[in-house]
Design an enzyme around this catalytic site. Structure first.
Site, PDB file in Angstrom:
ATOM      1  CB  SER A 194      36.587  40.365  44.875  1.00 39.90           C
ATOM      2  OG  SER A 194      37.141  39.215  44.283  1.00 39.90           O
ATOM      3  CG  HIS A 195      38.212  40.273  40.251  1.00 46.06           C
ATOM      4  ND1 HIS A 195      38.565  39.555  41.365  1.00 46.06           N
ATOM      5  CD2 HIS A 195      39.263  41.094  40.000  1.00 46.06           C
ATOM      6  CE1 HIS A 195      39.774  39.909  41.761  1.00 46.06           C
ATOM      7  NE2 HIS A 195      40.224  40.847  40.956  1.00 46.06           N
ATOM      8  CG  HIS A 254      44.588  41.142  33.999  1.00 44.22           C
ATOM      9  ND1 HIS A 254      43.558  40.743  34.830  1.00 44.22           N
ATOM     10  CD2 HIS A 254      44.676  40.192  33.038  1.00 44.22           C
ATOM     11  CE1 HIS A 254      43.061  39.598  34.388  1.00 44.22           C
ATOM     12  NE2 HIS A 254      43.726  39.240  33.291  1.00 44.22           N
ATOM     13  CB  ALA A 308      38.943  36.605  38.034  1.00 43.38           C
ATOM     14  NE  ARG A 318      45.372  47.233  47.553  1.00 46.31           N
ATOM     15  CZ  ARG A 318      46.106  47.391  48.651  1.00 46.31           C
ATOM     16  NH1 ARG A 318      46.708  46.361  49.207  1.00 46.31           N
ATOM     17  NH2 ARG A 318      46.237  48.581  49.213  1.00 46.31           N
ATOM     18  CD  GLU A 349      37.104  38.231  48.578  1.00 48.45           C
ATOM     19  OE1 GLU A 349      36.569  38.437  49.683  1.00 48.45           O
ATOM     20  OE2 GLU A 349      36.458  37.936  47.554  1.00 48.45           O
ATOM     21  CE  LYS A 380      57.517  25.636  51.849  1.00 47.25           C
ATOM     22  NZ  LYS A 380      57.044  24.288  52.153  1.00 47.25           N
ATOM     23  NE  ARG A 388      34.090  30.301  45.384  1.00 46.94           N
ATOM     24  CZ  ARG A 388      33.820  31.366  44.641  1.00 46.94           C
ATOM     25  NH1 ARG A 388      32.648  31.952  44.747  1.00 46.94           N
ATOM     26  NH2 ARG A 388      34.712  31.851  43.794  1.00 46.94           N
TER      27      ARG A 388
HETATM   28  P1  NDP Z   1      40.627  32.268  46.609  1.00 50.78           P
HETATM   29  O1  NDP Z   1      41.579  32.134  47.768  1.00 50.78           O
HETATM   30  O2  NDP Z   1      39.235  32.622  46.928  1.00 50.78           O
HETATM   31  O3  NDP Z   1      40.597  30.921  45.780  1.00 50.78           O
HETATM   32  C1  NDP Z   1      41.768  30.436  45.174  1.00 50.78           C
HETATM   33  C2  NDP Z   1      41.489  29.157  44.448  1.00 50.78           C
HETATM   34  O4  NDP Z   1      41.345  28.101  45.403  1.00 50.78           O
HETATM   35  C3  NDP Z   1      40.201  29.176  43.621  1.00 50.78           C
HETATM   36  O5  NDP Z   1      40.428  28.518  42.422  1.00 50.78           O
HETATM   37  C4  NDP Z   1      39.229  28.409  44.521  1.00 50.78           C
HETATM   38  O6  NDP Z   1      38.183  27.779  43.795  1.00 50.78           O
HETATM   39  C5  NDP Z   1      40.134  27.402  45.154  1.00 50.78           C
HETATM   40  N1  NDP Z   1      39.629  26.923  46.434  1.00 50.78           N
HETATM   41  C6  NDP Z   1      39.149  27.654  47.460  1.00 50.78           C
HETATM   42  N2  NDP Z   1      38.792  26.853  48.471  1.00 50.78           N
HETATM   43  C7  NDP Z   1      39.043  25.584  48.068  1.00 50.78           C
HETATM   44  C8  NDP Z   1      38.882  24.308  48.668  1.00 50.78           C
HETATM   45  N3  NDP Z   1      38.385  24.164  49.893  1.00 50.78           N
HETATM   46  N4  NDP Z   1      39.225  23.220  47.955  1.00 50.78           N
HETATM   47  C9  NDP Z   1      39.735  23.336  46.701  1.00 50.78           C
HETATM   48  N5  NDP Z   1      39.911  24.523  46.082  1.00 50.78           N
HETATM   49  C10 NDP Z   1      39.578  25.631  46.763  1.00 50.78           C
HETATM   50  O7  NDP Z   1      41.213  33.287  45.533  1.00 50.78           O
HETATM   51  P2  NDP Z   1      42.062  34.618  45.779  1.00 50.78           P
HETATM   52  O8  NDP Z   1      41.382  35.392  46.845  1.00 50.78           O
HETATM   53  O9  NDP Z   1      43.485  34.283  45.976  1.00 50.78           O
HETATM   54  O10 NDP Z   1      41.910  35.367  44.370  1.00 50.78           O
HETATM   55  C11 NDP Z   1      40.633  35.827  43.962  1.00 50.78           C
HETATM   56  C12 NDP Z   1      40.666  36.353  42.559  1.00 50.78           C
HETATM   57  O11 NDP Z   1      41.351  37.579  42.493  1.00 50.78           O
HETATM   58  C13 NDP Z   1      41.324  35.458  41.516  1.00 50.78           C
HETATM   59  O12 NDP Z   1      40.351  35.234  40.509  1.00 50.78           O
HETATM   60  C14 NDP Z   1      42.470  36.282  40.963  1.00 50.78           C
HETATM   61  O13 NDP Z   1      42.713  36.122  39.567  1.00 50.78           O
HETATM   62  C15 NDP Z   1      41.984  37.681  41.232  1.00 50.78           C
HETATM   63  N6  NDP Z   1      43.090  38.627  41.291  1.00 50.78           N
HETATM   64  C16 NDP Z   1      43.316  39.461  40.218  1.00 50.78           C
HETATM   65  C17 NDP Z   1      44.366  40.361  40.245  1.00 50.78           C
HETATM   66  C18 NDP Z   1      44.676  41.218  39.068  1.00 50.78           C
HETATM   67  O14 NDP Z   1      45.624  41.967  39.126  1.00 50.78           O
HETATM   68  N7  NDP Z   1      43.956  41.149  37.983  1.00 50.78           N
HETATM   69  C19 NDP Z   1      45.215  40.500  41.423  1.00 50.78           C
HETATM   70  C20 NDP Z   1      44.934  39.530  42.451  1.00 50.78           C
HETATM   71  C21 NDP Z   1      43.890  38.653  42.396  1.00 50.78           C
HETATM   72  P3  NDP Z   1      36.672  28.408  43.858  1.00 50.78           P
HETATM   73  O15 NDP Z   1      36.726  29.675  43.036  1.00 50.78           O
HETATM   74  O16 NDP Z   1      35.812  27.358  43.277  1.00 50.78           O
HETATM   75  O17 NDP Z   1      36.389  28.689  45.300  1.00 50.78           O
END
Ligand code: NDP
Length: 330
Positions: A46-47, A119, A122, A185, A187, A230, A304
């Site tokens: 997604s990024h 920004h 990720a 977003r 996603e 929260k 992952r």
């Molecule tokens: P996810 O919900 O996919 O993951 C969040 C975190 O949880 C990751 O570090 C992930 O590690 C970890 N995780 C997921 N599943 C598990 C598990 N079962 N056990 C332990 N850890 C787990 O991320 P989001 O969808 O919330 O965000 C995705 C990306 O979007 C981020 O990189 C964020 O920076 C980016 N983003 C950027 C924005 C911007 O304005 N620039 C705005 C919003 C989001 P792993 O990656 O290894 O799965």
């Protein structure tokens, strides 16, 4: 979904070429393209290239300066600012992260204010880069309002991500990086693009009703914070740290001045802490990590991504044909 395998070099060249063709100078194009390569390498689709059309739209609308020359200035013994010159964040981070590393080593704790940046990536790359230097890092940034407050209907917060990184001896740092929205977003957009439903916790439609239709969330509805009030509190904290703390805009203010969709000019807050200067020892985390991993079904955040990182340099990454067509049309 039909896909084509691309090498990471091809991904980076494609991104740099398109960005250059749309007004980025070599340094800005290279910084953004390297960040997209890292996203594809780690399976943060997604990024990755998926964001290329959005970057071009921002360049075309002149929201972003493709020739940005970020400038570094100390604000206090443990605070520094990089003025992003209206450019994409990776270029400003390339200037700010090495200086922040140096300052955190000298002072024990140091904070970086990134201002006037877009920004669109990720956050884990900058947090990880600091932890690779032995520092504990926290990074957060806000974005235009997409997420409702707890109990609210209208979008007031950005998806406001936050990343935390912890250094590990002889291996990649532990990094978590998550939006404060239930779903990033990007996603939600990917699900809309691919015609997939989203979980009911992801958002509400224009009437405030929970929906699994990503298009209803994107058009007139709102995303929801994770974990109810929260997650909303975390979103609020990110808005304040990346906004008023740095003399920058809140999500609502960024949205109010938006002339084109996607992230807008705003701030990023990055904190770096040297464990050695806090009387601590980062390696003591290893016992905790081992205890966590001893339980079946548990993994560390970031595992992952790191698994993908081991695979994609050899196997390449599968890029949707529809996305490549869209990029070709640019
Ligand atoms: P996810 O919900 O996919 O993951 C969040 C975190 O949880 C990751 O570090 C992930 O590690 C970890 N995780 C997921 N599943 C598990 C598990 N079962 N056990 C332990 N850890 C787990 O991320 P989001 O969808 O919330 O965000 C995705 C990306 O979007 C981020 O990189 C964020 O920076 C980016 N983003 C950027 C924005 C911007 O304005 N620039 C705005 C919003 C989001 P792993 O990656 O290894 O799965």
């Amino acid at each position: 979904m039909e896909t084509v395998l691309k090498t990471l070099d091809e991904v980076e060249e494609l991104a740099a070429g398109v960005l250059s063709a749309h007004g980025c100078d070599a340094e800005n194009a290279a910084s953004v393209a390297a960040t997209m390569r890292a996203a594809e390498r780690d399976g943060s689709a997604s990024h990755g290239l998926f964001r290329l059309p959005g970057h071009v739209a921002l360049l075309k609308a002149k929201v972003v300066n493709g020739h940005a020359k970020p400038t570094l200035e100390p604000l206090a013994p443990s605070a520094l600012r990089v003025r992003g010159d209206d450019g994409f964040a990776p270029r400003a981070l390339a200037v700010g992260v090495p200086a922040l590393t140096e300052m955190a080593r000298a002072q024990g704790v140091a904070a970086l204010a990134l201002t006037r940046v877009v920004h669109y990536a990720a956050l884990w790359p900058e947090a990880e880069a600091l932890a690779e230097q032995g520092l504990v890092a926290i990074a957060c940034t806000s974005s235009p309002p997409y997420v409702a407050a707890a109990g609210g209907r209208r979008p007031v917060f950005g998806t406001n991500p936050m990343a935390f990184a912890w250094p590990r001896p002889g291996r990649a740092p532990m990094v978590w990086d998550q939006a404060s929205a239930a779903m990033a977003r990007g996603e939600v957009m990917l699900h809309a693009r691919e015609g997939h439903a989203v979980p009911e916790t992801a958002g509400i439609d224009a009437d405030g009703r929970p929906t699994t239709d990503p298009n209803a969330i994107l058009k007139g509805g709102a995303q929801l914070p994770f974990g109810g009030y929260k997650g909303a509190a975390i979103a609020l904290m990110v808005d304040l740290l990346a906004g008023p703390l740095l003399g920058e805009v809140t999500s609502l203010e960024a949205g109010a001045s938006a002339s084109v969709g996607g992230p807008q000019l705003g701030g990023q807050f990055v904190l770096a802490i040297d464990p050695a200067k806090m009387g601590g020892d980062a390696t003591r985390a290893e016992a905790l990590f081992s205890a966590l991993l001893a339980e079946e079904g548990v993994r560390l955040p970031g595992d992952r991504r790191l698994a993908n990182r081991g695979r994609t340099p050899v196997e390449g990454v599968a890029v949707p044909v529809s996305l490549l067509r869209e990029i070709d049309a640019l």
